[in-house]
Design an enzyme around this catalytic site. Sequence first.
Site, PDB file in Angstrom:
ATOM      1  N   THR A 284       0.843  -1.193   0.000  1.00 15.25           N
ATOM      2  CA  THR A 284       0.000   0.000   0.000  1.00 15.25           C
ATOM      3  C   THR A 284       0.880   1.246   0.000  1.00 15.25           C
ATOM      4  OG1 THR A 284      -1.821  -1.097   1.152  1.00 15.25           O
ATOM      5  CG2 THR A 284      -1.769   1.296   1.245  1.00 15.25           C
ATOM      6  N   PHE A 286       1.186   5.135   0.813  1.00 14.08           N
ATOM      7  CA  PHE A 286       0.617   6.158   1.681  1.00 14.08           C
ATOM      8  C   PHE A 286       1.198   7.525   1.308  1.00 14.08           C
ATOM      9  CE2 PHE A 286       0.162   2.256   3.988  1.00 14.08           C
ATOM     10  CZ  PHE A 286      -1.006   2.391   4.723  1.00 14.08           C
TER      11      PHE A 286
END
Length: 384
Positions: A284, A286
């Site tokens: 992921t 960010f």
Amino acid sequence: MDNLQTLRQDIDAIDRRLVELFRQRMDVTHKVGEYKRSQGLPVLDQERERQVLQNKGALAGEELRPAVITLYQTIMALSRRQQRDLMGQGPDNPGVRRWREAQAAKRQPVAAPKVVYQGVPGAYSEQAALNFFGQGAGAVGLEQFEDCFLALREGQADYAVLPIENSSTGAIRQIYDLLTQYECYMVGETTVRVEHCLMAPKGATLDTITHVYSHEQGLFQCERYLNTHPDWKQVPQADTAGSAQMVADSGDITKAAICSDRAAELYGLEILAHAINHNSHNTTRFVVVSPRLELRPGADKISTLFVLPHEAGSLHEVLTVFNLHGLNMVKLESRPLPEQSWQYMFFLEFTGAPDNPTVNDVLHELAQTTGEFRVLGWFRSNLD
């Protein structure tokens, strides 16, 4: 070899004629721009451009038609660029002004900052905050993504760390939508490798589980594993770590959560299965969001936002800007605009350093070429 050299000389001669004809064409389009300026006419006449492209394609014949249309799309994009400068759609462009105002109000990185993220301790967002700001960062979890933006706007936080895309499931739409609503800036990015675990209260086994809780992304990323247990009911929650906390508080051995191994440790849960996400490279991304622009050392990536109509050639004109300047576009994401049928918001990122004059030219041209235009941030790329 002599024959090849002769052919290349022929090409050079043709190119000289083409360049001279192109110069003549631009002289004429300059006069067209002067006329449009005097008459208050717009630069782009969508219907005429569509007709011109059809006519040029027809002149070329079926075999060369697609190539000739592509050629003239580029030529006409250059003509529009010339006319926009002539007609004053340059430094006074609202998008350019907005960018210059953000630069004038930029700040230095905040020492000992107040950092927020969405979720509870043990969330991947908390890990991202620790990755970026260090293990001593006193990051605080909030309930909703929008709460993080509100904290920035109201001065209750200096930075928010928010997930913006996942390598398995793509863009996190809520973050993109919130970036359009709030005047915030990306000042950094980091990545977290996602390794989901199935965890439950002490005494639980795979046979006792009836319900599994996690964020909808976590459930989706573990879909293959969960499909091997069709009797389990999947229950989406606001976040992964919050699911672990809820399961721990329940003490119910029929309930399990999907989260990080750190969450299991924090909430005293037993891990029943490790690494259950089907993509072992699941990561992921960010972004670190600030209420004011910052230009940190090593900044080499720019994030922008703009609006385009759902019309033929509108996106091609934007892409032409990058082709002409030789800059690398690394991401393009689109979102439909609510309550505006067939209008789209685009999020585009490209590489370039703040001291590169070409980058400012590109930002200028993007502001001219698009509708609403914003620079969302200039930060150091950190995609592992």
